[in-house]
Design a protein around this motif. Structure first.
Motif, short mmCIF file in Angstrom:
data_model
loop_
_atom_site.label_atom_id
_atom_site.label_comp_id
_atom_site.label_asym_id
_atom_site.label_seq_id
_atom_site.Cartn_x
_atom_site.Cartn_y
_atom_site.Cartn_z
N GLN A 36 0.80 -1.22 0.00
CA GLN A 36 0.00 0.00 0.00
C GLN A 36 0.83 1.28 0.00
N ASP A 37 2.08 1.17 0.39
CA ASP A 37 2.89 2.37 0.48
C ASP A 37 3.34 2.78 -0.92
N PRO A 38 2.83 3.93 -1.42
CA PRO A 38 3.19 4.32 -2.78
C PRO A 38 4.68 4.60 -2.91
N GLN A 39 5.31 4.88 -1.76
CA GLN A 39 6.74 5.19 -1.84
C GLN A 39 7.60 3.93 -1.68
N ALA A 40 6.96 2.79 -1.45
CA ALA A 40 7.74 1.58 -1.18
C ALA A 40 8.63 1.25 -2.38
N LEU A 41 9.72 0.62 -2.06
CA LEU A 41 10.72 0.36 -3.07
C LEU A 41 10.43 -0.93 -3.82
N ASP A 42 10.80 -0.91 -5.07
CA ASP A 42 10.88 -2.14 -5.83
C ASP A 42 12.12 -2.89 -5.36
N ARG A 43 12.03 -4.20 -5.31
CA ARG A 43 13.20 -4.96 -4.84
C ARG A 43 14.44 -4.71 -5.70
N ALA A 44 14.21 -4.40 -6.96
CA ALA A 44 15.34 -4.17 -7.86
C ALA A 44 16.13 -2.93 -7.44
N GLN A 45 15.47 -2.03 -6.67
CA GLN A 45 16.17 -0.81 -6.24
C GLN A 45 16.99 -1.03 -4.97
N VAL A 46 16.84 -2.18 -4.35
CA VAL A 46 17.49 -2.43 -3.07
C VAL A 46 18.91 -2.94 -3.31
N PRO A 47 19.91 -2.24 -2.81
CA PRO A 47 21.28 -2.70 -3.04
C PRO A 47 21.59 -3.97 -2.24
N ALA A 48 22.54 -4.74 -2.77
CA ALA A 48 22.91 -6.00 -2.11
C ALA A 48 23.43 -5.72 -0.71
N ASP A 49 23.13 -6.63 0.19
CA ASP A 49 23.44 -6.45 1.61
C ASP A 49 24.84 -6.95 1.93
N PRO A 50 25.71 -6.08 2.43
CA PRO A 50 27.06 -6.56 2.79
C PRO A 50 27.02 -7.61 3.89
N LEU A 51 25.93 -7.66 4.67
CA LEU A 51 25.85 -8.67 5.73
C LEU A 51 25.28 -10.00 5.22
N GLY A 52 24.79 -10.02 3.99
CA GLY A 52 24.30 -11.28 3.43
C GLY A 52 23.07 -11.83 4.13
N SER A 53 22.22 -10.95 4.64
CA SER A 53 21.03 -11.42 5.36
C SER A 53 19.98 -11.95 4.39
N PRO A 54 19.35 -13.09 4.73
CA PRO A 54 18.30 -13.61 3.84
C PRO A 54 17.03 -12.75 3.85
N MET A 55 16.88 -11.85 4.80
CA MET A 55 15.66 -11.04 4.91
C MET A 55 15.86 -9.59 4.47
N TRP A 56 17.08 -9.24 4.06
CA TRP A 56 17.36 -7.84 3.78
C TRP A 56 16.45 -7.25 2.72
N GLU A 57 16.37 -7.93 1.57
CA GLU A 57 15.57 -7.39 0.46
C GLU A 57 14.14 -7.16 0.89
N HIS A 58 13.60 -8.14 1.59
CA HIS A 58 12.20 -8.05 2.04
C HIS A 58 12.01 -6.86 2.97
N HIS A 59 12.85 -6.74 3.97
CA HIS A 59 12.68 -5.64 4.92
C HIS A 59 12.91 -4.30 4.25
N ALA A 60 13.94 -4.23 3.41
CA ALA A 60 14.26 -2.95 2.76
C ALA A 60 13.08 -2.51 1.89
N ALA A 61 12.52 -3.45 1.13
CA ALA A 61 11.43 -3.09 0.24
C ALA A 61 10.19 -2.66 1.02
N GLY A 62 10.00 -3.25 2.20
CA GLY A 62 8.82 -2.91 2.98
C GLY A 62 8.98 -1.68 3.84
#
Lengths: 291, 324
Positions: A36-62
């Motif tokens: 619902q957040d019009p400003q929410a990010l597309d996952r493609a815009q989320v840079p790779a996580d230097p910590l290698g977390s399996p949840m990074w993309e999900h949390h960043a996008a949300g």
């Protein structure tokens, strides 16, 4: 100003959504905050996580609204060497280096533990506070602990590190529940103010016009809802005002903050500070800290 | 926790933890790892008395949890083992070592206190030969499974087969002759609610358990600091030529150096943490304060300071921060 409020509300919506444990593992399609957040990010815009977390993309996008995302060493997330107690794990976020030399001010700090069932612990809207926060959170397992720090130009500056932890920080009953005396002390507040002018040298009176270090602690079970037969019950907001009623700082707080939550912030030293904490049962815990 | 669940959990841990769950998680730290073999080294420190030094480190997979000092005493009726180590494997290795050194297998085991690096090695011995103070037994009944959980999480394969063996709660303070060896048992508390020390009269050696740390920072998860200081006073008053601490090198100074160092650290710790609360530091910051130069030779100092912050700080805040 309008943008700041919008960002704050969006953050609150995201925080509220992520407080429901199931949503955190369902994925972004089922997550209303992201949808619902019009400003929410597309996952493609989320840079790779230097910590290698399996949840990074999900949390960043949300959680992250649009804007540049930088993994930034100026965001210091200081953790102990080990999680001695996964129910009470101290975290210190210090992003004051971001504001050095007149750079854009920090507007918001989101404290996140990627792999917790309640990933966001605190969503701190600074208003007039310095970009510093010390508190204690619960850890349900080994996880990255991060600060997502947004400056007024919209950029997100991200810092954090992994911490190993035994399981169960969010899913074991709080000590006061086990002891049975949680209601006897509910909402009791302790705290004080110190000069923050000298950084870690905190002795001496609070100088007018400078910054003050404010510590506040409340007795509260901070029930996560993940313990059998104990519904979620926690302090969900904290607002600090100066003597004239102007808001100095505010936080949305989740149940992944440790039992008997404690917060250290740095605010302008303008005299007495009024605090008002509200829990999910609607109780208000308010008072004044004198300089 | 039921025994059935404990067994199932361990089977799962043995079989699956590293192998099946690791691919979902990042980092080489979670890749499958197999334990090595314990290789305890004995150092003769008196007639019929050997010290097996633990690593002066935190418990880690690299050291297999073998961080506590253990002592082996020869007797006509079999060896006496003062602290059987952290796991069944370490207990077996100490048993074999005792047999090589004394010609006899271990016949009696004392557990100095409930902490897992000292107590869980009892799994290698018949329960009837394992003895401890009543408070230690009670503590292990209460917390033993949880302590074992923590050790399985950190040590995985090193812990295989380590089920909780509860000691007989029959240790009473006083003199005792076992297999011709004259010893004295000293019942104290402070590091935990039950801390056993042992004096070997033939060699004038005081086995102090974890009431004394030496050049290795004291651990405080069950500590009562006032009681601990009182226990140190008692130990100092006991005549001895050599002191074996629970962690760190033996103290032959004859001037109670290790006792004084332990007392100094505990005093500094309590004063510093109170001072941190009064200066407005949060827990994380209290764990980052400078450690005085006089403790620079102390292993694991920062690590134990941060653990102690976790043990003491919230209660100190609850009494020292002003009520609003």
């Amino acid at each position: 100003m309008v943008r700041r409020i919008a960002a704050g509300l969006a953050g609150k919506a995201a925080l509220a959504a992520l407080c429901v444990p199931a949503l955190a593992i369902v994925g972004p399609a089922a997550c209303p905050a992201a949808a619902q957040d019009p400003q929410a990010l597309d996952r493609a815009q989320v840079p790779a996580d230097p910590l290698g977390s399996p949840m990074w993309e999900h949390h960043a996008a949300g959680l992250l609204t649009s804007g540049r995302i930088l993994f930034d060493p100026r965001v210091a997330v200081r953790l102990p060497l080990l999680a001695e107690n996964q129910h009470v794990f101290p975290v210190t976020v210090d992003a004051r280096a971001l504001e050095a030399n007149g750079r854009p001010k920090v507007r918001r700090i989101v404290l996140l533990a990627d792999l917790n069932p309640i990933p966001v612990a605190v969503d701190f809207t600074l208003h007039r506070a310095a970009p510093f926060l010390a508190t204690r959170i619960k850890l349900d397992q080994r996880t990255p602990v991060r600060a997502l720090v947004q400056t007024e130009d919209g950029t997100w500056h991200v810092g954090g590190q992994w911490i190993d932890a035994a399981g169960g920080g969010c899913s074991a009953p709080p000590v006061s529940r086990a002891r049975g005396d949680w209601a006897d002390h509910l909402g009791e507040a302790r705290g004080a103010m110190w000069s923050a002018a000298e950084g870690p040298q905190l002795d001496g009176p609070v100088p007018p016009g400078g910054m003050a270090r404010l510590r506040l602690a409340f007795r509260h079970p901070m029930d996560t809802g993940l313990v059998e037969n104990i519904p979620p019950y926690f302090i969900e907001s904290l607002k600090l005002r100066d003597a004239g009623g102007a808001v100095l700082a505010e936080m949305a707080i989740a149940a992944s903050v440790a039992e008997d939550p404690a917060f250290t912030v740095i605010v302008p030293a303008t005299g007495a500070v009024r605090f008002e904490a509200v829990d999910t049962g609607g109780l208000v815990f308010a008072g004044t800290v004198q300089p | 926790m039921s025994a059935a669940w404990a067994c199932r959990r361990r089977a799962v841990l043995r079989g699956l933890v590293a192998g099946a769950l690791a691919p979902a998680l990042p980092g080489a730290a979670l890749a499958e790892r197999f334990a090595g073999a314990y290789d305890p080294q004995a150092e003769a420190i008196g007639d019929g008395l050997w010290l097996v030094r633990g690593a002066d480190e935190p418990i880690s997979f690299a050291n297999g949890g073998a961080i506590a000092n253990c002592a082996i005493l020869a007797s006509d009726d079999g060896a006496i083992l003062f602290d059987p180590g952290a796991s069944r494997g370490e207990g077996h290795a100490l048993d074999a070592l005792a047999k090589r050194l004394t010609g006899k297998a271990v016949a009696r085991v004392y557990i100095s206190h409930l902490h897992p690096d000292h107590a869980l090695g009892a799994a290698a011995f018949a329960p009837a030969m394992v003895h401890a103070l009543p408070a230690t037994r009670a503590g292990l009944e209460r917390e033993g499974e949880a302590l074992a959980d923590g050790m399985y999480r950190l040590l995985a394969d090193w812990m295989k087969g380590t089920d909780l063996v509860l000691p007989r709660p029959d240790v009473r303070a006083g003199p005792l002759v076992f297999g011709g060896r004259s010893i004295e048992l000293v019942a104290l508390d402070g590091h935990t609610s039950g801390d056993l020390a042992l004096i070997d009269h033939a060699t004038g050696t005081l086995l102090a358990g974890d009431l004394v740390f030496h050049d290795r920072a004291p651990a405080t998860p069950h500590a009562d600091l006032a009681a601990w200081r009182a226990a140190l006073d008692r130990l100092e008053a006991l005549p001895h030529r050599l002191l074996v601490p629970g962690h760190g090198p033996p103290d032959a100074s004859g001037r109670h150096h290790a006792i004084a160092q332990t007392r100094d650290w505990l005093g500094w710790l309590e004063e510093t943490l109170r001072d941190c609360v009064k200066r407005g530091l949060d827990m994380g910051e209290a764990g980052e304060v400078p450690i005085p130069a006089r403790f620079s030779g102390m292993k694991a100092a920062r690590y134990e300071l941060q653990r102690s912050v976790s043990h003491f700080y919230p209660a100190m805040e609850a009494s020292l921060l002003p009520r609003l």
